[in-house]
Design an enzyme around this catalytic site. Structure first.
Site, PDB file in Angstrom:
ATOM      1  N   ASP A  13      24.187  62.699 103.052  1.00  0.00           N
ATOM      2  CA  ASP A  13      24.546  62.892 101.638  1.00  0.00           C
ATOM      3  C   ASP A  13      23.502  62.297 100.700  1.00  0.00           C
ATOM      4  OD1 ASP A  13      27.114  64.039 102.384  1.00  0.00           O
ATOM      5  OD2 ASP A  13      27.732  61.999 102.860  1.00  0.00           O
ATOM      6  N   LYS A  16      19.458  65.871 100.262  1.00  0.00           N
ATOM      7  CA  LYS A  16      18.434  66.659 100.958  1.00  0.00           C
ATOM      8  C   LYS A  16      18.422  68.102 100.480  1.00  0.00           C
ATOM      9  CE  LYS A  16      20.132  65.642 105.001  1.00  0.00           C
ATOM     10  NZ  LYS A  16      21.151  64.675 104.520  1.00  0.00           N
ATOM     11  N   GLY A  40      27.174  69.724 104.234  1.00  0.00           N
ATOM     12  CA  GLY A  40      27.140  70.595 103.070  1.00  0.00           C
ATOM     13  C   GLY A  40      25.982  70.239 102.160  1.00  0.00           C
ATOM     14  N   HIS A  41      25.096  71.199 101.910  1.00  0.00           N
ATOM     15  CA  HIS A  41      24.011  70.985 100.972  1.00  0.00           C
ATOM     16  C   HIS A  41      24.378  71.645  99.646  1.00  0.00           C
ATOM     17  CE1 HIS A  41      20.775  70.312 104.312  1.00  0.00           C
ATOM     18  NE2 HIS A  41      21.530  69.266 104.100  1.00  0.00           N
ATOM     19  N   GLN A 228      22.873  65.488 107.908  1.00  0.00           N
ATOM     20  CA  GLN A 228      23.218  64.063 108.057  1.00  0.00           C
ATOM     21  C   GLN A 228      21.977  63.175 107.842  1.00  0.00           C
ATOM     22  OE1 GLN A 228      24.380  66.080 111.033  1.00  0.00           O
ATOM     23  NE2 GLN A 228      26.213  66.571 109.907  1.00  0.00           N
TER      24      GLN A 228
END
Length: 440
Positions: A13, A16, A40-41, A228
């Site tokens: 988180d 990225k 989730g991006h 991650q």
């Protein structure tokens, strides 16, 4: 040719997705190498927010080939849903998306096993997202997995599912299952799910190691996208409170079939503070009142689960560990603007354990849980950095903070994010423009 690996330098988180999106405009290929739909991006482009779970962030840029590599575990229903969602908002999904034949599938029964494993662990639970990631990787290691290529061989597919289901049913033993859970362990249902996704996914399935090799030989710019962070790495993270794959350079190489000698730059992404989701030690964690304010200011809720993230101050001890084991050449600092209203900003520069000063990140989770943070303090700048795109326009104290992080991590800061939008970025040095300190 330039190969740039983007790694999370904390507990995930770190932002990225935004950094990868910003760099993807310069790339020919963006390749995802590990993780599953638990990551989730979140990317904001022209005021529109996109949340991506499996498809690489480069998909938002026309002409960029996006590869889902062999190291990823793919929930086929989630991937089909993501493809349909992106098409519905006008994003082209065609030959620009490539799905690796060797990637393993997350089956419905993996999610059942995941939820009940957390239940059985009780107070020792890890805090997974319940999306079947761990059980899918377990099956991969146990040679019980179902791969993307198996979708197109009915005989192999049926046999693999039958064997795996027999073992899952024995593992679950006398646990009472809901109607939906019982269906997830039904062979006919699982085969039907495979049939549902086969048509949509089929046109995208190829040998991704060959695709990567062709890109290398064609002198393309390749961006490696991780999920991650290093502190959740299966080997180098805070085990057992980790993910089920290797989040660092090793995972990138094996997950994509990429020779290490072809890697040019390793770029670590770190927040201006720290967050963590789920269970596990977190030495620089704030008190709940302080954390709650920062959480609201930074929107610290999981992009996939919506779970509130635990918040803490930047941890230089943990950061140096990530830099060392991943061979990071430089770092990006994200969410600097979230600290705009902090009168005093703390940075953890060491730990105290049983009266002794600790400056090396402990391998033992039991020790890390007892470590007390030792802080140094920086005066806050108390003015807005939101949307600033020029380093010289930053408040002097914000620059002092960035220089302080560089000194504490012994790595240069090449990018600074000052907001969620793609363009809210300060570029000090473009990561695609050279090797940095490769080999250090």
């Amino acid at each position: 040719m330039s190969v740039l690996a983007i790694l999370g330098g904390q507990w995930g988180d770190e932002g990225k997705g935004k950094v990868i999106d910003w760099l993807a405009s310069q790339a020919d290929v963006v390749a995802r190498y590990q993780g599953g739909a638990n990551a989730g991006h979140t990317v904001v482009v022209d005021g529109n927010q996109y949340i991506l779970h499996l498809i690489p962030t480069g998909i938002l840029h026309g002409g960029v080939k996006c590869i889902i590599g062999s190291g990823v575990v793919v929930d086929p229903l989630a991937l089909v849903e993501e493809i349909e969602y992106l098409r519905s908002v006008g994003i082209e999904i065609g030959e620009n998306l490539v799905l690796g034949k060797r990637a393993h599938l997350i089956m419905p029964y993996h999610k059942v096993l995941d939820s009940h494993m957390e239940e059985l662990l009780g107070i020792n639970r890890i805090g997974t997202t319940g999306r079947g990631i761990g059980p899918a990787y377990s099956d991969k290691a146990a040679r019980l997995g179902v791969r993307i290529s198996d979708l197109f061989d009915e005989k192999i597919l049926t046999e693999r599912i039958r064997v795996s289901l027999a073992i899952k049913k024995r593992l679950l033993g006398d646990i009472e299952l809901s109607e939906n859970e019982a269906q997830a362990l039904d062979e006919a249902h699982v085969l039907d799910v495979c049939s549902q996704v086969r048509k949509t996914l089929g046109p995208h399935v190829r040998n991704t190691d060959a695709e990567i090799n062709d890109a290398l030989n064609g002198n393309k710019k390749i961006l490696l996208e991780g999920a991650q962070g290093i502190l959740l790495d299966l080997d180098m993270g805070t085990y057992p409170y980790v993910t089920s794959s290797n989040t660092g350079v090793g995972g990138a190489m094996s997950g994509l079939g990429l020779p290490y000698r072809r890697l040019n730059t390793v770029f670590g992404i770190m927040k201006a503070y720290c967050t963590r989701v789920g269970q596990g030690p977190f030495p620089s964690e704030m008190g709940e009142v302080e954390a709650g304010l920062l959480r609201e200011e930074g929107g610290e809720f999981g992009a996939t689960t919506g779970r509130p993230r635990r918040c803490g101050w930047f941890d230089a001890v943990a950061a140096r560990h990530c830099i060392q084991v991943a061979g990071m050449d430089a770092i990006a600092v994200t969410k600097l603007d979230v600290l705009d209203n902090q009168e005093t900003i703390r940075v953890c520069v060491g730990y105290e354990f049983e009266g002794e000063r600790v400056t090396i990140f402990p391998a033992e989770t039991s020790i890390l849980e007892q470590c007390k943070p030792v802080y140094t303090e920086f005066p806050g700048w108390m003015s807005s950095t939101g949307g600033v795109r020029d380093y010289d326009a930053l408040p002097p104290r914000a620059k002092d903070y960035i220089r302080g992080l560089e000194e504490l991590t012994d790595r240069p800061v090449w990018l600074i994010s000052t907001g969620p939008s793609r363009d809210d970025t300060i570029c000090i040095h473009n990561p695609f423009d050279g090797d940095g300190m490769r080999g250090n």
